[in-house]
Design a protein around this motif. Structure first.
Motif, PDB file in Angstrom:
ATOM      1  N   ILE A   1      21.606  -0.598 -41.552  1.00  0.00           N
ATOM      2  CA  ILE A   1      22.631  -0.188 -40.603  1.00  0.00           C
ATOM      3  C   ILE A   1      22.007   0.586 -39.441  1.00  0.00           C
ATOM      4  N   ASP A   2      22.383   0.218 -38.231  1.00  0.00           N
ATOM      5  CA  ASP A   2      21.989   0.956 -37.035  1.00  0.00           C
ATOM      6  C   ASP A   2      22.853   2.217 -36.986  1.00  0.00           C
TER       7      ASP A   2
ATOM      8  N   PHE B   1      12.015  -8.941 -33.843  1.00  0.00           N
ATOM      9  CA  PHE B   1      12.920  -7.795 -33.790  1.00  0.00           C
ATOM     10  C   PHE B   1      13.180  -7.510 -32.323  1.00  0.00           C
ATOM     11  N   ARG B   2      14.446  -7.541 -31.958  1.00  0.00           N
ATOM     12  CA  ARG B   2      14.850  -7.305 -30.577  1.00  0.00           C
ATOM     13  C   ARG B   2      15.795  -6.102 -30.553  1.00  0.00           C
TER      14      ARG B   2
ATOM     15  N   ALA C   1      14.199   2.442 -31.914  1.00  0.00           N
ATOM     16  CA  ALA C   1      13.553   1.147 -32.167  1.00  0.00           C
ATOM     17  C   ALA C   1      12.485   1.236 -33.249  1.00  0.00           C
ATOM     18  N   VAL C   2      11.674   2.268 -33.211  1.00  0.00           N
ATOM     19  CA  VAL C   2      10.613   2.410 -34.220  1.00  0.00           C
ATOM     20  C   VAL C   2      11.240   2.587 -35.600  1.00  0.00           C
TER      21      VAL C   2
ATOM     22  N   THR D   1       7.360  -9.704 -34.557  1.00  0.00           N
ATOM     23  CA  THR D   1       7.172  -9.642 -33.112  1.00  0.00           C
ATOM     24  C   THR D   1       8.315  -8.826 -32.535  1.00  0.00           C
ATOM     25  N   VAL D   2       7.988  -7.838 -31.731  1.00  0.00           N
ATOM     26  CA  VAL D   2       9.004  -7.037 -31.059  1.00  0.00           C
ATOM     27  C   VAL D   2       9.141  -7.582 -29.645  1.00  0.00           C
TER      28      VAL D   2
END
Length: 101
Positions: free
Chosen positions: A21-22, A50-51, A60-61, A83-84
């Motif tokens: 969960i964000d 990962f976007r 983000a990290v 890949t980010v």
């Protein structure tokens, strides 16, 4: 690993990611479409993009680490290549997240 097993592993990964969960939006990373291009090969190697939700996403990290840990917990996953993309420090985070164990 046959095609059916790859499909099941991919589905298990997606289900596990629905639990990540964000904390800023209270939505899961699948619903937010933060993980894309999920590929599972015959040896259980997983790759995906990962976007983050914005180029300057302050967590983000944290999210990258949570996603990586969630995927690693799925039985049958042997390794990950992440890949980010669309993030101000995408190259640096890609290197960092792929180095961590």
């Amino acid at each position: 690993m046959n095609a059916d097993r790859i499909t099941r592993l991919q589905a298990a990964i997606i289900e596990r990611l629905k639990e990540v969960i964000d904390p800023e939006t209270n939505a899961d990373v699948v619903r937010m479409r933060l993980v894309e291009d999920l590929i599972v090969n015959t040896e259980g190697r997983v790759s995906y993009t990962f976007r983050p939700s914005s180029p300057f996403c302050p967590i983000a990290v944290y999210l990258a680490k949570m996603i990586k840990e969630a995927v690693a917990e799925v039985p049958g996953v042997t390794s990950q290549q992440i890949t980010v993309d669309d993030y101000v420090a995408a190259e640096e985070l890609t290197i960092l997240i792929n180095k961590e164990t």
